[in-house]
Design a protein around this motif. Structure first.
Motif, mmCIF file in Angstrom:
data_model
loop_
_atom_site.group_PDB
_atom_site.id
_atom_site.type_symbol
_atom_site.label_atom_id
_atom_site.label_comp_id
_atom_site.label_asym_id
_atom_site.label_seq_id
_atom_site.Cartn_x
_atom_site.Cartn_y
_atom_site.Cartn_z
ATOM 1 N N THR A 126 -4.288 -44.872 59.073
ATOM 2 C CA THR A 126 -5.560 -44.538 58.405
ATOM 3 C C THR A 126 -5.259 -43.808 57.098
ATOM 4 O O THR A 126 -4.182 -43.230 56.930
ATOM 5 N N SER A 155 -9.089 -37.952 51.740
ATOM 6 C CA SER A 155 -8.422 -39.209 52.108
ATOM 7 C C SER A 155 -7.420 -39.607 51.029
ATOM 8 O O SER A 155 -7.580 -39.293 49.856
ATOM 9 N N ALA A 159 -3.640 -46.340 53.389
ATOM 10 C CA ALA A 159 -2.889 -45.840 54.553
ATOM 11 C C ALA A 159 -1.395 -46.106 54.464
ATOM 12 O O ALA A 159 -0.649 -45.734 55.361
#
Length: 184
Positions: A126, A155, A159
């Motif tokens: 992720t 974030s 990923a």
């Protein structure tokens, strides 16, 4: 100068001149100001961008003097700025002016930037990131305890495994009693 008239005027003698005292009151005139907008600085200090004086009889030498201006509140928003007024000039004593003038002007939010160090992590499929702390740059010293960066989701751009990956924080906001005076 005095004189007599009428059918029996010849029967009388009058003094040739007479005098009395009376007052000449100062003429009331109006002074006004235009206040300038400013970016929040934590003070009520205001600037006057222009002033106007209405009612002076030409060619009298009378000038409007505007004292230091101040807002009624230091926080962001449309505020009232006011300043003391007085007159100077050769004929200033012949006039009276309003002692204060006011105008509306805007105090806009001060820009600030957030800092949020994020630690590296092991690949988990992720883009999720974790934020260690949140701090602000550009906050006035007097507000440091009254505004803070809160919330948001951190974030990575993706990923995939890589070094020195940028981390973004979305949905963060400002909180605290002075938060309304800042833009993030």
């Amino acid at each position: 100068a005095l004189s007599l008239s009428g059918a029996q005027a010849g029967n009388y003698i009058v003094n040739a001149t007479a005098a009395d005292v009376a007052a000449i009151a100062a003429l009331g005139i109006t002074g006004s100001i235009v206040a300038g907008d400013k970016v929040y600085d934590g003070t009520t200090a205001a600037s006057v961008t222009s002033s106007n004086l209405v009612g002076v009889i030409a060619p009298d030498a009378v000038t409007l003097v505007v004292g230091a201006a101040g807002f009624d509140n230091q926080n962001v928003g449309t505020r009232t700025a006011s300043a003391a007024l007085s007159l100077i000039g050769g004929q200033a004593g012949n006039y009276s002016v309003n002692t204060t003038a006011a105008d509306a002007a805007d105090i806009t939010a001060l820009g600030s930037t957030g800092n949020f160090p994020a630690p590296g992590r092991v690949y988990d499929g992720t883009p999720a990131a974790r934020v260690l702390t949140r701090t602000l740059n550009g906050v006035l010293a007097g507000d440091a305890l009254n505004v803070s960066l809160t919330g948001g989701i951190a974030s990575f751009a993706d990923a995939l495994v890589a070094n020195s990956k940028p981390v973004s924080l979305t949905g963060a906001s400002l909180s605290g009693s002075a938060a309304g005076n800042y833009n993030l």
